[in-house]
Motif scaffolding. Structure first.
Motif, short mmCIF file in Angstrom:
data_model
loop_
_atom_site.label_atom_id
_atom_site.label_comp_id
_atom_site.label_asym_id
_atom_site.label_seq_id
_atom_site.Cartn_x
_atom_site.Cartn_y
_atom_site.Cartn_z
N TYR A 31 2.28 -5.46 12.34
CA TYR A 31 1.42 -4.45 11.72
C TYR A 31 1.07 -4.92 10.31
CZ TYR A 31 2.61 -1.00 15.30
OH TYR A 31 2.76 -0.33 16.48
N TYR A 33 -0.62 -3.29 6.60
CA TYR A 33 -0.72 -1.99 5.95
C TYR A 33 -1.50 -2.08 4.64
CZ TYR A 33 3.51 -1.26 8.80
OH TYR A 33 4.41 -1.19 9.84
N TYR A 35 -1.23 0.17 1.15
CA TYR A 35 -0.58 1.21 0.38
C TYR A 35 -1.35 1.42 -0.91
CZ TYR A 35 3.73 1.66 3.12
OH TYR A 35 4.65 1.92 4.10
N GLN A 37 -1.05 2.97 -4.90
CA GLN A 37 -0.13 3.37 -5.96
C GLN A 37 -0.94 3.88 -7.13
OE1 GLN A 37 2.29 0.30 -7.95
NE2 GLN A 37 4.06 1.65 -7.74
N LEU A 43 4.39 4.94 -4.09
CA LEU A 43 3.49 4.32 -3.13
C LEU A 43 3.26 5.25 -1.96
CD1 LEU A 43 4.43 1.61 -4.54
CD2 LEU A 43 4.02 0.57 -2.34
N LEU A 45 1.33 5.39 1.93
CA LEU A 45 0.63 4.67 2.98
C LEU A 45 -0.78 5.22 3.11
CD1 LEU A 45 0.72 2.59 5.28
CD2 LEU A 45 1.45 4.45 6.79
N TYR A 48 -3.07 1.66 8.30
CA TYR A 48 -2.40 0.49 8.87
C TYR A 48 -3.22 0.03 10.07
CZ TYR A 48 -0.92 3.56 12.62
OH TYR A 48 -0.92 4.43 13.68
N PHE A 88 -2.05 -2.10 -2.42
CA PHE A 88 -1.18 -3.18 -1.95
C PHE A 88 -1.40 -3.41 -0.47
CE2 PHE A 88 1.54 -3.95 -5.56
CZ PHE A 88 1.52 -2.77 -6.27
N ARG A 92 4.18 -6.64 8.19
CA ARG A 92 5.48 -6.42 8.79
C ARG A 92 5.67 -7.50 9.85
NH1 ARG A 92 7.09 -1.45 12.84
NH2 ARG A 92 9.09 -2.27 13.48
N GLY A 97 11.46 -4.59 10.39
CA GLY A 97 10.57 -3.65 9.72
C GLY A 97 10.41 -3.86 8.23
N LYS A 98 11.06 -4.87 7.65
CA LYS A 98 10.83 -5.07 6.21
C LYS A 98 9.39 -5.46 5.99
CE LYS A 98 11.99 -9.96 5.80
NZ LYS A 98 13.03 -10.95 5.47
N LEU A 99 8.86 -5.05 4.84
CA LEU A 99 7.47 -5.34 4.50
C LEU A 99 7.41 -6.43 3.44
CD1 LEU A 99 5.98 -1.73 4.29
CD2 LEU A 99 6.03 -3.30 6.24
N PHE A 101 4.88 -7.64 0.60
CA PHE A 101 3.75 -7.08 -0.13
C PHE A 101 3.00 -8.16 -0.89
CE2 PHE A 101 4.02 -2.44 -0.02
CZ PHE A 101 5.28 -2.24 0.53
N GLY A 102 1.70 -7.93 -1.02
CA GLY A 102 0.92 -8.70 -1.98
C GLY A 102 1.17 -8.15 -3.38
#
Lengths: 111, 115
Positions: A31, A33, A35, A37, A43, A45, A48, A88, A92, A97-99, A101-102
């Motif tokens: 997946y 996503y 996000y 902020q 953050l 969502l 996705y 952001f 995944r 399930g850890k993400l 991020f950019g």
């Protein structure tokens, strides 16, 4: 290793469309996503997309995924001043399930 | 509670001291993640808990960092002998499970400043 890249800044005029781009390296991403902020807020969502899709539309938001090029974009139609925030991109992988991020794209919307 | 809560919201400490950060998950969320956000940067994954499985500690930057979670309850992130480069916002996120798109709900974060 896993890496996600975004441009750092984008400035648009109110009413224009905004396009925020992201590239990633992990071909096993399941997946992806977006996000949002906002200053002083956590953050949230925004939207996705599953990796076997190439497009997803949700009201003013359109997500495009080019899996071959590992490129993800978020288009915001009719951008409003309330859309000013940091966006952001995250991916995944297929473990736990850890993400990843950019570094975030700061969107500035001028009236 | 209604959302993920974290405490303290701000922590200022002296270099070399230990700090403990707390995360209260949304009730029923089996997955819990810790991330770090340095100023002007994206989030770095630190550690992840899923139920009673062994945690994924692959993101912890050094052995000064550790975290605990018992079952599906509160988690604490401990940083020993803090260094100035540990200054960041530490974010906790929880998710109901790993199915489908696994939306992670983020807490407001703890801003850690190491002098």
């Amino acid at each position: 290793g896993e890496d996600v890249e975004q441009s750092l800044f984008l400035s648009v005029r109110e009413g224009d469309s905004s396009v925020i781009n992201c590239t990633y390296t992990d071909s096993s991403s399941t997946y992806l996503y977006w996000y949002k902020q906002e200053p002083g807020a956590g953050l949230q969502l925004l939207t996705y997309i599953f990796s076997n899709m190439d497009m997803k539309q949700d009201q003013r938001l359109t997500v495009l995924l080019n899996k071959k090029d590992k490129h993800l974009s978020l288009r915001i139609a009719d951008t409003q001043t309330g859309d000013s925030a940091i966006y952001f991109c995250a991916e995944r992988g297929n473990q736990g399930g850890k993400l990843i991020f950019g570094q975030g794209t700061e969107l500035s919307v001028k009236p | 509670g209604a959302g993920v809560s974290q405490s303290p919201s701000n922590k200022v400490t002296e270099k070399g001291k230990d700090v403990e950060l707390r995360c209260d998950p949304i009730s029923g969320h089996t997955a819990l993640y810790w991330y770090r956000q340095r100023l002007g940067q994206g989030l770095e994954f630190l550690i992840y808990f899923q139920g009673n499985s062994a945690p994924d500690k692959s993101g912890l930057p050094s052995d000064r960092f550790s975290a605990e979670r018992t079952g599906e309850s509160v988690s604490t992130l401990t940083i020993q002998r803090t260094q100035q480069e540990d200054s960041a916002v530490y974010l906790c996120a929880t998710a109901r499970d790993l199915l489908s798109y696994n939306e992670q709900f983020f807490g407001p974060g703890t801003r850690l400043t190491v002098l």
